[in-house]
Design an enzyme around this catalytic site. Sequence first.
Site, PDB file in Angstrom:
ATOM      1  N   LYS A  16      71.286  33.416  65.490  1.00  0.00           N
ATOM      2  CA  LYS A  16      70.030  33.815  66.134  1.00  0.00           C
ATOM      3  C   LYS A  16      69.599  32.773  67.166  1.00  0.00           C
ATOM      4  CE  LYS A  16      67.718  33.946  62.273  1.00  0.00           C
ATOM      5  NZ  LYS A  16      68.716  33.511  61.273  1.00  0.00           N
ATOM      6  N   ARG A  91      60.175  36.257  58.158  1.00  0.00           N
ATOM      7  CA  ARG A  91      61.220  36.065  57.161  1.00  0.00           C
ATOM      8  C   ARG A  91      60.839  36.663  55.813  1.00  0.00           C
ATOM      9  NH1 ARG A  91      63.710  31.394  59.706  1.00  0.00           N
ATOM     10  NH2 ARG A  91      65.673  30.825  58.734  1.00  0.00           N
ATOM     11  N   ARG A 130      78.207  23.312  61.703  1.00  0.00           N
ATOM     12  CA  ARG A 130      77.160  23.206  62.721  1.00  0.00           C
ATOM     13  C   ARG A 130      76.703  21.757  62.918  1.00  0.00           C
ATOM     14  NH1 ARG A 130      71.975  27.044  62.615  1.00  0.00           N
ATOM     15  NH2 ARG A 130      71.426  26.074  60.643  1.00  0.00           N
ATOM     16  N   ARG A 163      72.244  18.956  60.038  1.00  0.00           N
ATOM     17  CA  ARG A 163      70.967  19.168  59.357  1.00  0.00           C
ATOM     18  C   ARG A 163      71.158  19.049  57.853  1.00  0.00           C
ATOM     19  NH1 ARG A 163      68.916  24.653  62.069  1.00  0.00           N
ATOM     20  NH2 ARG A 163      68.429  25.005  59.876  1.00  0.00           N
TER      21      ARG A 163
HETATM   22  P1  ATP Z   1      70.137  30.578  62.591  1.00  0.00           P
HETATM   23  O1  ATP Z   1      71.308  29.731  62.217  1.00  0.00           O
HETATM   24  O2  ATP Z   1      70.444  32.050  62.506  1.00  0.00           O
HETATM   25  O3  ATP Z   1      69.558  30.165  63.911  1.00  0.00           O
HETATM   26  P2  ATP Z   1      68.698  28.922  60.746  1.00  0.00           P
HETATM   27  O4  ATP Z   1      69.411  28.913  59.472  1.00  0.00           O
HETATM   28  O5  ATP Z   1      68.959  27.829  61.717  1.00  0.00           O
HETATM   29  O6  ATP Z   1      68.966  30.315  61.477  1.00  0.00           O
HETATM   30  P3  ATP Z   1      65.952  28.179  60.984  1.00  0.00           P
HETATM   31  O7  ATP Z   1      65.307  29.335  61.643  1.00  0.00           O
HETATM   32  O8  ATP Z   1      66.305  27.020  61.792  1.00  0.00           O
HETATM   33  O9  ATP Z   1      67.243  28.770  60.237  1.00  0.00           O
HETATM   34  O10 ATP Z   1      65.018  27.728  59.761  1.00  0.00           O
HETATM   35  C1  ATP Z   1      65.289  26.578  58.987  1.00  0.00           C
HETATM   36  C2  ATP Z   1      64.302  26.476  57.833  1.00  0.00           C
HETATM   37  O11 ATP Z   1      62.941  26.443  58.308  1.00  0.00           O
HETATM   38  C3  ATP Z   1      64.314  27.666  56.846  1.00  0.00           C
HETATM   39  O12 ATP Z   1      65.328  27.551  55.875  1.00  0.00           O
HETATM   40  C4  ATP Z   1      62.884  27.581  56.241  1.00  0.00           C
HETATM   41  O13 ATP Z   1      62.799  26.581  55.269  1.00  0.00           O
HETATM   42  C5  ATP Z   1      62.044  27.156  57.437  1.00  0.00           C
HETATM   43  N1  ATP Z   1      61.503  28.340  58.138  1.00  0.00           N
HETATM   44  C6  ATP Z   1      61.771  28.737  59.404  1.00  0.00           C
HETATM   45  N2  ATP Z   1      61.135  29.872  59.721  1.00  0.00           N
HETATM   46  C7  ATP Z   1      60.444  30.226  58.618  1.00  0.00           C
HETATM   47  C8  ATP Z   1      59.600  31.328  58.279  1.00  0.00           C
HETATM   48  N3  ATP Z   1      59.356  32.298  59.152  1.00  0.00           N
HETATM   49  N4  ATP Z   1      59.076  31.371  57.022  1.00  0.00           N
HETATM   50  C9  ATP Z   1      59.299  30.410  56.136  1.00  0.00           C
HETATM   51  N5  ATP Z   1      60.100  29.357  56.377  1.00  0.00           N
HETATM   52  C10 ATP Z   1      60.665  29.257  57.595  1.00  0.00           C
HETATM   53 MG    MG Z   2      68.197  28.541  63.911  1.00  0.00          MG
END
Ligand code: ATP
Ligand code: MG
Length: 218
Positions: A16, A91, A130, A163
Amino acid sequence: MTGLRIVLLGPPGAGKGTHAKVLSRTHGILHISTGDILRSQIQAGTELGKRAKSFIDSGKLVPDDLVVEMIQDRLNRPDVQKGFILDGFPRTVEQAKALEAMLEASKTPLGVVLEFATSEAVIVNRLSGRRACPKCGTNYHIRNIPPKQEGICDLCGSALIQRKDDKPETIRERLKVYHEQTAPLIKFYKKRKTLRAVNGDLEIEPLQAELAKQLQTL
Ligand code: ATP
Ligand code: MG
């Protein structure tokens, strides 16, 4: 294309963030990533950052009230009038309902929810390889998207990091949380007829082409 409001939905590691950044450049749409905002709040040591950190590091979701308030503040800024790509929000069903109420109030409904349907094997591979830039948020992958110089961000020259939440045991927890709390949104948006699925297993370029095609037909 102005005024286009898009939600990207899909498991962690679906790409995403990567695709939102490309779309934001190619289509000139504002990219709003709750993950990026939360990580920058943590770095800046704000009250919100302090409250969110332990949830993020352990692979759990940050409580709804905190992220809803954060998004509400963000959507109140004037730059969103031209449209936006929401990456990482909503989410939970609770968050989706809160978003719906906000957008109804401003009479600016969502244009489309793009679901990145992605298989578990692909997710685990992407997240474990990543690397992220702590400064500008750009993501790399040690094999699929290597930076030009190992360990260094192409865009801003900062040292790349892995991360904490990309460690294998935390990845498993995040996937569990996704299936329990976020996947129900697929049904939620299907009911509202705003959902379109794309194949998240595709490599970056073919998926970008697929996304561009989807946006053209809106
Ligand atoms: P992608 O790889 O598809 O970009 P991602 O795994 O990088 O997605 P992030 O969007 O970076 O995920 O989110 C990382 C963390 O931040 C989540 O695991 C959560 O703890 C917190 N977080 C982010 N957005 C939300 C939300 N809308 N509600 C609750 N927690 C969130
Ligand atoms: Mg992300």
